[in-house]
Design an enzyme around this catalytic site. Structure first.
Site, PDB file in Angstrom:
ATOM      1  N   ASP A 257      -1.071  15.085 -22.498  1.00 58.34           N
ATOM      2  CA  ASP A 257      -2.506  14.911 -22.566  1.00 58.34           C
ATOM      3  C   ASP A 257      -2.930  15.066 -24.035  1.00 58.34           C
ATOM      4  O   ASP A 257      -2.116  15.380 -24.919  1.00 58.34           O
ATOM      5  CB  ASP A 257      -3.219  15.915 -21.639  1.00 58.34           C
ATOM      6  CG  ASP A 257      -4.576  15.415 -21.210  1.00 58.34           C
ATOM      7  OD1 ASP A 257      -5.076  15.835 -20.158  1.00 58.34           O
ATOM      8  OD2 ASP A 257      -5.148  14.570 -21.938  1.00 58.34           O
TER       9      ASP A 257
HETATM   10  C1  GLC Z   1      -8.429  13.589 -21.927  1.00 54.85           C
HETATM   11  C2  GLC Z   1      -8.125  13.869 -20.468  1.00 54.85           C
HETATM   12  C3  GLC Z   1      -7.157  12.902 -19.855  1.00 54.85           C
HETATM   13  C4  GLC Z   1      -7.325  11.528 -20.473  1.00 54.85           C
HETATM   14  C5  GLC Z   1      -6.927  11.623 -21.927  1.00 54.85           C
HETATM   15  C6  GLC Z   1      -7.101  10.293 -22.661  1.00 54.85           C
HETATM   16  O1  GLC Z   1      -8.398  14.807 -22.632  1.00 54.85           O
HETATM   17  O2  GLC Z   1      -7.668  15.177 -20.167  1.00 54.85           O
HETATM   18  O3  GLC Z   1      -7.409  12.894 -18.452  1.00 54.85           O
HETATM   19  O4  GLC Z   1      -6.503  10.584 -19.807  1.00 54.85           O
HETATM   20  O5  GLC Z   1      -7.632  12.648 -22.611  1.00 54.85           O
HETATM   21  O6  GLC Z   1      -8.426   9.935 -22.708  1.00 54.85           O
END
Ligand code: GLC
Length: 723
Positions: A257
């Site tokens: 993440d």
């Molecule tokens: C965010 C979220 C995740 C998302 C990623 C990209 O922090 O936690 O769910 O897919 O970043 O946007």
């Protein structure tokens, strides 16, 4: 030698590491930092994928730079969070889960994939599969609710929808099952907070949707930000490599993440970003989203923290994904001249929105009376376009969203529609309440539109007091005391703790966040053009003090007894929720009778369960009938109810139909004390009902004779894996 291995054999260490680097282009901001000069890094061959960008031209510019200007010309993939639509926005996942309809779930994902792929997107960071029983957590809106079976079916439907007939199709998106796993149980409902739960809870509740996602062939998995029992998921080798890859056979890409790898330092498990990179790589995380730590893997190599084989394994999986996506054959596969949309998705958005609405209460106030001549539409959510889309609305256009006021003005032609906002969604200005009340007093009925903004749920949006924000409560008091009947329409990303207001309204509709066609769907329900069929995919508590609250609680040695103080209950609230999981009303009334099991005693499955459902109302309806099991005596205390199947049945007025379920051995299976799947002989209570309120369900007891039966699903237990 295959093309992937050939490419790998030609790559320098820095180029291999570059494939593990996922950067944001920043067209939408979804995290705390950026990725600097993306174009320069693409040309240098130190980028494997780019996300948060869309549009054929901007994507093509970056892809051409990768293909024509980097040394080996390895194409990028492009990612985006396409959760509930790309340009056409469908209901939030929590709302749509309430339709309890895998075909609908698949269809909206397919539509989103076709729209997104036609704008250069190859991969979506969806479906979000976090089971959640704590509505303080803002991300409850992104997932399938509280039940693992619903989560598993949701996972399979969404992955089928996104990935379609195969990843090499120009209209397919690679799906990413996220967030692996258990973030919905973060302490106190606070986003990113630590998770501490038993292995049993993990395996019984939070892992099943990910097992289903792997079985459905999802292309990628994203670990959660959180730590689980002291081990950050981003560095959790036993779960990521041991359970996901080795036990469940996942062979796709694990993508971290947003800056989660660097956050291992904050978690206190890595002294610096080089150690963080080594920990994540050794745990099985292939790509580094934004943190840049993986670009320092050569240092980790020289410090002996990783082997080049670890880097090769990760780079191989990333290249294999690009090959599956058809990008090694044609880097511009999803950048072809725009095809006309296969069909308008707007009608699908309306259908999905209608079927996600939950009628919570109705004292004969809905459908609105034909004699009404003055309709007051009041509240900050009556005409709030952007809020109708909810969080994670990708390339959605708020200007397109239809509001409740729009739709009533356009389609309610029997009188005057009056409107006053009353108050803002948040903030302390109550100066408009007097005028709003005065307008209500002149009306025959009031549609009171209250709730949350789109930003009050989703990521980084936990609420410790999930009631009405701002001065909306005073506006509600004013409307409820103005005289005419009040139809309360709630727009939110979570159940709102406003039991007192709900009980005083003439009718209550949970509209969640329904997407582009919100207003049309709400108006269709208010005016009786659509008979609501949505159900709650999450228990609706009376008060935040009851959280965590869900239907599948384990019993206690002292179940609540109102007459016995020494039993498990509160002094100041009932134990039961305001509305149960699966609850939802319609304009008809459905009753169940003649529950029967064949056979009632058996040595092995299958067992047929039948019940008669009848529509005692005056309009056609679609009922959702739930089948729960309770294992009366087992080697482990089992939940008082566990959802095992559900069925939807359309019933004409006065019609009765027999609904049949077939239980196989897997329905009786649970994890024994060693977390191994087992089926134990004994009695099972079969409960069939219109929701999880056991008091209104039909019940019959069946008996599995004979010895404990072998389970028919592989073990789920985590293997001991280093790292
Ligand atoms: C965010 C979220 C995740 C998302 C990623 C990209 O922090 O936690 O769910 O897919 O970043 O946007």
């Amino acid at each position: 030698m295959g093309r992937v291995d050939w490419l790998l054999s030609k790559m320098t260490l820095q180029e291999k590491v570059g494939q593990l680097n996922l950067v944001t282009a920043g067209q939408v901001v979804t995290g705390p930092s950026g990725s600097g000069d993306v174009m320069a890094n693409v040309r240098a061959g130190t980028v494997g994928g780019v996300f948060n960008i869309w549009g054929r031209e901007p994507v093509a510019v970056l892809q051409r730079a990768a293909v024509e200007e980097s040394r080996l010309g390895v194409p990028l993939f492009f990612g985006l969070d396409v959760l509930h639509g790309f340009k056409t926005i469908f209901p939030s996942p929590l709302a749509e889960a309430g339709a309890f309809d895998p075909l609908l779930w698949e269809e909206t994902a397919r539509a989103a994939a076709e729209e997104a792929a036609s704008e250069g997107i190859d991969l979506t960071f969806a479906p979000m599969l976090d089971i959640c029983r704590d509505s303080r957590w803002g991300r409850i809106v992104e997932g399938p609710g509280e039940d693992p079976l619903v989560g598993a079916k949701f996972a399979q439907a969404k992955i089928r929808g996104f990935q379609g007939a195969g990843l090499s199709s120009s209209v397919a998106l690679a799906a990413t099952a996220k967030h692996f796993c258990g973030g919905g149980a973060a302490q106190a409902g606070r986003d990113y907070a630590a998770i501490d739960m038993s292995d049993r809870e993990l395996h019984e509740t939070y892992l099943p949707p990910f097992a289903a996602a792997v079985a459905a062939g999802c292309a990628a998995v994203m670990p959660a930000f959180n730590s689980l029992a002291g081990i950050p998921l981003t560095a959790h080798g036993a779960l990521v490599t041991g359970w996901l890859r080795e036990k469940r056979g996942f062979d796709g890409v694990v993508v971290s993440d947003y800056t989660a790898i660097a956050e291992l330092v904050e978690h206190g498990v890595a002294a610096d970003e080089v150690e963080a990179a080594a920990l994540a790589l050794k745990a099985g995380v292939d790509m580094d989203m934004v943190s840049g730590c993986y670009l320092r893997l050569p240092e980790a190599l020289s410090r002996g923290l990783v082997a080049e084989a670890d880097i090769d394994a990760a780079a191989r999986r990333v290249l294999a994904l690009k090959e599956k996506l058809g990008l090694l054959d044609d880097p511009y596969l999803r950048l072809a001249p725009a095809r006309a949309p296969r069909k308008t998705w707007s009608e699908l958005a309306l259908d999905a929105a209608r079927r996600s609405i939950v009628l919570l209460m109705n004292r004969d106030a809905l459908p609105l009376d034909a004699n009404i001549r003055r309709l007051a539409v009041v509240g900050p959510l009556a005409d709030a376009r952007a809020e109708m889309l909810g969080p994670w609305s990708a390339a959605g256009d708020p200007a397109k969203a239809v509001t409740t006021l729009d739709a009533l003005r356009a389609t309610w032609t029997q009188g005057d529609v009056l409107h006053h906002r009353g108050v803002d969604i948040d903030g302390g200005d109550a100066s408009g309440i007097g005028a709003a009340r005065a307008l209500c007093e002149t009306a025959d009925a009031i549609v009171l539109c209250l709730g949350e903004s789109a930003g009050m749920s989703g990521e980084a949006a936990s609420r410790a007091m999930p009631g009405l924000p701002g001065r909306q409560r005073e506006l509600a008091e004013a409307a409820l005391s103005a005289g005419p009947p009040v139809v309360l329409v709630l727009s939110s990303g979570r159940p709102l703790m406003i039991a007192d207001l709900i009980e005083r309204a003439a009718a209550v509709v949970a509209s969640w966040q329904l997407g582009d066609r919100t207003g049309d769907a709400i108006a269709d329900v208010l005016l009786g053009r659509f008979n609501p069929s949505g159900r709650l995919a999450v228990t609706w508590p009376r008060d935040v003090g009851q959280i965590p609250l869900h239907y599948a609680q384990r019993s206690t040695g002292r179940p609540p007894q109102s007459t016995d103080p020494f039993t498990s209950k509160y002094l100041d609230l009932p134990n039961d929720p305001l509305f149960h999981f699966g609850y939802g009303l319609s304009f008809a009334s459905v009753s169940l009778k003649n529950l029967r099991a064949t056979p009632e005693e058996f040595d092995d499955a299958p067992v047929r369960i039948e019940v008669e459902a009848s529509n005692d109302g005056k309009v056609a309806t679609e009922a959702t009938i739930f089948l729960f099991l309770h294992d009366a005596v087992a080697s482990v205390a089992r939940p008082v109810m566990e959802l095992k199947e559900w069925a939807k049945v359309a019933l004409a007025p006065g019609e009765a139909r027999t609904v049949s379920f077939l239980l196989d051995r897997s329905h009786f299976q649970f994890l024994d004390r060693t977390l191994e799947p087992v089926v134990e002989a004994g009695d099972f209570d079969v409960r069939v009902g219109l929701d999880a309120d056991s008091r209104s369900a039909l019940e019959t007891r069946i008996r599995l004779r004979g010895p404990t039966l072998a389970a028919d699903r592989p073990s789920d237990a985590i293997t001991d894996v280093p790292g």
